[in-house]
Design a protein around this motif. Structure first.
Motif, mmCIF file in Angstrom:
data_model
loop_
_atom_site.group_PDB
_atom_site.id
_atom_site.type_symbol
_atom_site.label_atom_id
_atom_site.label_comp_id
_atom_site.label_asym_id
_atom_site.label_seq_id
_atom_site.Cartn_x
_atom_site.Cartn_y
_atom_site.Cartn_z
ATOM 1 N N ASP A 71 -6.413 2.209 2.250
ATOM 2 C CA ASP A 71 -6.053 3.057 1.110
ATOM 3 C C ASP A 71 -6.080 4.536 1.485
ATOM 4 O O ASP A 71 -5.177 5.289 1.120
ATOM 5 N N ALA A 72 -7.115 4.943 2.212
ATOM 6 C CA ALA A 72 -7.245 6.351 2.594
ATOM 7 C C ALA A 72 -6.093 6.778 3.502
ATOM 8 O O ALA A 72 -5.574 7.891 3.371
ATOM 9 N N VAL A 108 -3.010 5.514 3.577
ATOM 10 C CA VAL A 108 -1.794 5.629 2.761
ATOM 11 C C VAL A 108 -1.852 6.892 1.910
ATOM 12 O O VAL A 108 -0.862 7.617 1.805
ATOM 13 N N GLU A 109 -3.002 7.184 1.315
ATOM 14 C CA GLU A 109 -3.131 8.392 0.488
ATOM 15 C C GLU A 109 -2.929 9.661 1.316
ATOM 16 O O GLU A 109 -2.392 10.643 0.820
ATOM 17 N N ASP A 164 1.690 9.765 -5.795
ATOM 18 C CA ASP A 164 1.740 8.343 -6.104
ATOM 19 C C ASP A 164 3.146 7.809 -5.891
ATOM 20 O O ASP A 164 4.129 8.462 -6.247
#
Length: 73
Positions: free
Chosen positions: A2-3, A5-6, A12
């Motif tokens: 997740d990190a 991709v963020e 978003d």
């Protein structure tokens, strides 16, 4: 994950679509998904296996290069 991709996509991703879904024998299937906002795209590949009524993702990859993941199907 997740990190990562963020960090790569700080905004978003607003849309998602299944590009292709392929069913194989013995409960195996593959999906290629697209996530996007504007012209920023992220693709995800998932290999599933259904056993005793439960679906398990046994392989997951993501990439901004469509060709890399499209070749897996």
């Amino acid at each position: 994950m997740d990190a990562q991709v963020e960090q790569l996509y700080p905004q978003d991703l607003e849309h998602v679509a299944v590009i292709r879904r392929v069913a194989h024998e013995n409960g195996f299937s593959q999906e290629l998904l697209a996530y996007w906002t504007g012209t920023a795209y992220l693709y995800a590949y998932v290999l599933f296996h259904e056993v005793d009524g439960q679906v398990v993702a046994i392989n997951f990859r993501f990439n901004s290069d469509f060709s890399t993941l499209n070749a897996l199907l």
